[in-house]
Design a protein around this motif. Sequence first.
Motif, PDB file in Angstrom:
ATOM      1  N   MET A   8     -22.842 -14.294 -56.038  1.00 13.14           N
ATOM      2  CA  MET A   8     -22.442 -12.891 -55.949  1.00 13.14           C
ATOM      3  C   MET A   8     -23.375 -12.151 -55.013  1.00 13.14           C
ATOM      4  SD  MET A   8     -23.802 -10.954 -59.371  1.00 13.14           S
ATOM      5  CE  MET A   8     -23.521  -9.379 -58.570  1.00 13.14           C
ATOM      6  N   THR A   9     -22.849 -11.102 -54.408  1.00 15.21           N
ATOM      7  CA  THR A   9     -23.639 -10.227 -53.536  1.00 15.21           C
ATOM      8  C   THR A   9     -23.441  -8.790 -54.012  1.00 15.21           C
ATOM      9  OG1 THR A   9     -23.363 -11.703 -51.646  1.00 15.21           O
ATOM     10  CG2 THR A   9     -24.037  -9.447 -51.190  1.00 15.21           C
ATOM     11  N   LEU A  10     -24.545  -8.159 -54.410  1.00 15.05           N
ATOM     12  CA  LEU A  10     -24.487  -6.766 -54.862  1.00 15.05           C
ATOM     13  C   LEU A  10     -24.587  -5.868 -53.636  1.00 15.05           C
ATOM     14  CD1 LEU A  10     -24.346  -4.825 -57.247  1.00 15.05           C
ATOM     15  CD2 LEU A  10     -26.845  -4.957 -57.417  1.00 15.05           C
ATOM     16  N   PHE A  11     -23.481  -5.161 -53.373  1.00 17.10           N
ATOM     17  CA  PHE A  11     -23.435  -4.323 -52.167  1.00 17.10           C
ATOM     18  C   PHE A  11     -24.149  -2.994 -52.367  1.00 17.10           C
ATOM     19  CE2 PHE A  11     -19.238  -6.668 -51.666  1.00 17.10           C
ATOM     20  CZ  PHE A  11     -19.788  -7.642 -50.855  1.00 17.10           C
ATOM     21  N   SER A  12     -23.666  -2.202 -53.296  1.00 13.50           N
ATOM     22  CA  SER A  12     -24.171  -0.829 -53.395  1.00 13.50           C
ATOM     23  C   SER A  12     -23.765  -0.199 -54.729  1.00 13.50           C
ATOM     24  CB  SER A  12     -23.622   0.021 -52.244  1.00 13.50           C
ATOM     25  OG  SER A  12     -22.197   0.067 -52.335  1.00 13.50           O
ATOM     26  N   ALA A  13     -24.327   0.991 -54.973  1.00 14.14           N
ATOM     27  CA  ALA A  13     -23.907   1.858 -56.078  1.00 14.14           C
ATOM     28  C   ALA A  13     -23.515   3.204 -55.472  1.00 14.14           C
ATOM     29  CB  ALA A  13     -25.033   2.020 -57.096  1.00 14.14           C
ATOM     30  N   VAL A  31     -30.107  -7.743 -62.233  1.00 18.80           N
ATOM     31  CA  VAL A  31     -28.881  -8.486 -62.538  1.00 18.80           C
ATOM     32  C   VAL A  31     -29.244  -9.620 -63.483  1.00 18.80           C
ATOM     33  CG1 VAL A  31     -26.952  -9.804 -61.595  1.00 18.80           C
ATOM     34  CG2 VAL A  31     -27.939  -7.910 -60.284  1.00 18.80           C
ATOM     35  N   SER A  32     -28.562  -9.706 -64.630  1.00 17.85           N
ATOM     36  CA  SER A  32     -28.849 -10.736 -65.625  1.00 17.85           C
ATOM     37  C   SER A  32     -27.545 -11.308 -66.167  1.00 17.85           C
ATOM     38  CB  SER A  32     -29.700 -10.165 -66.763  1.00 17.85           C
ATOM     39  OG  SER A  32     -29.018  -9.114 -67.416  1.00 17.85           O
ATOM     40  N   LYS A  41     -32.429 -13.647 -64.898  1.00 17.30           N
ATOM     41  CA  LYS A  41     -32.765 -12.229 -64.736  1.00 17.30           C
ATOM     42  C   LYS A  41     -33.363 -12.050 -63.347  1.00 17.30           C
ATOM     43  CE  LYS A  41     -34.808  -8.385 -67.278  1.00 17.30           C
ATOM     44  NZ  LYS A  41     -35.615  -7.993 -68.455  1.00 17.30           N
ATOM     45  N   LEU A  42     -32.581 -11.448 -62.440  1.00 16.72           N
ATOM     46  CA  LEU A  42     -32.985 -11.275 -61.055  1.00 16.72           C
ATOM     47  C   LEU A  42     -32.925  -9.791 -60.690  1.00 16.72           C
ATOM     48  CD1 LEU A  42     -30.798 -14.215 -59.700  1.00 16.72           C
ATOM     49  CD2 LEU A  42     -33.218 -14.318 -60.327  1.00 16.72           C
TER      50      LEU A  42
END
Length: 266
Positions: A8-13, A31-32, A41-42
Amino acid sequence: MDCRPLEMTLFSANDIKDVNLFSKMDVYAVVSMSGAAKKHKLRTPVHKDGGTNPKWNHSFKFTLEDAALQQDRLKLKIKLISVRTLGETKIGKAVIPVKELLQNFGKDEKHVTYAVVMPKGKPKGTVSFGYKFGEKFSAPLPVWPEAHKKAHEPVMAYPAGHRAGSTSAYPPPGVAYPPQPQPGYGYPPQQPVYGYAPPPQAGYGYPPVVQPGYGYPPQKPKRGGGGNMALGLGAGLLGGLLIGDMVSDVGDMGGYDDGFGGGFDF
């Protein structure tokens, strides 16, 4: 054990709550994966001055147990945190069932958006990320070495003569109890050392009695005692009376007239 990789790639909020008063927020995400046998847990880097719309484009990789995934026991959690001078403040989090992601997944990477819920339960803002599942594969179960197993096994201690698994509180036939101490006053007997008697033991209030033969030196009578003084005084009085009687007898003899005219005149 069947496993499945997840990338997964977390783009934005976007449009999240502003917890700062005077400056733009510095925000990072944690992210967990909950419900997994191995804890994941990262975290992302901190987006300086990201404010209410931080961006990261940070990627993560997970290896998931397929059985836990199919049983809907896995949850992907994304927590948003603001870094402040005096500490950190939680902004909110998004919780996504991983089975839901699997059911909506196709062959290519999929982009999704989920709502962010604040600590008090009210939704505010969203997070966007992309994800992709890999092909299922088999992995061997973890095998613990024998030394590791023995180190974590409980240790059972039994008295001498006790057989493991026996529920009896008594020893088996042929095993004697250890000798029990005899009742007493709790003090071992003391032997005389270097000719001195042992110290008297505590009793019921009576003074200690010294027995002969323990090495005490004989006691000599004290000189000048009261008895000797009385004996000396008695002897002195008796001698004085005798001398007085003798002097009185001599005086009576001085007045005796022998009839010779006061001398021996032949």
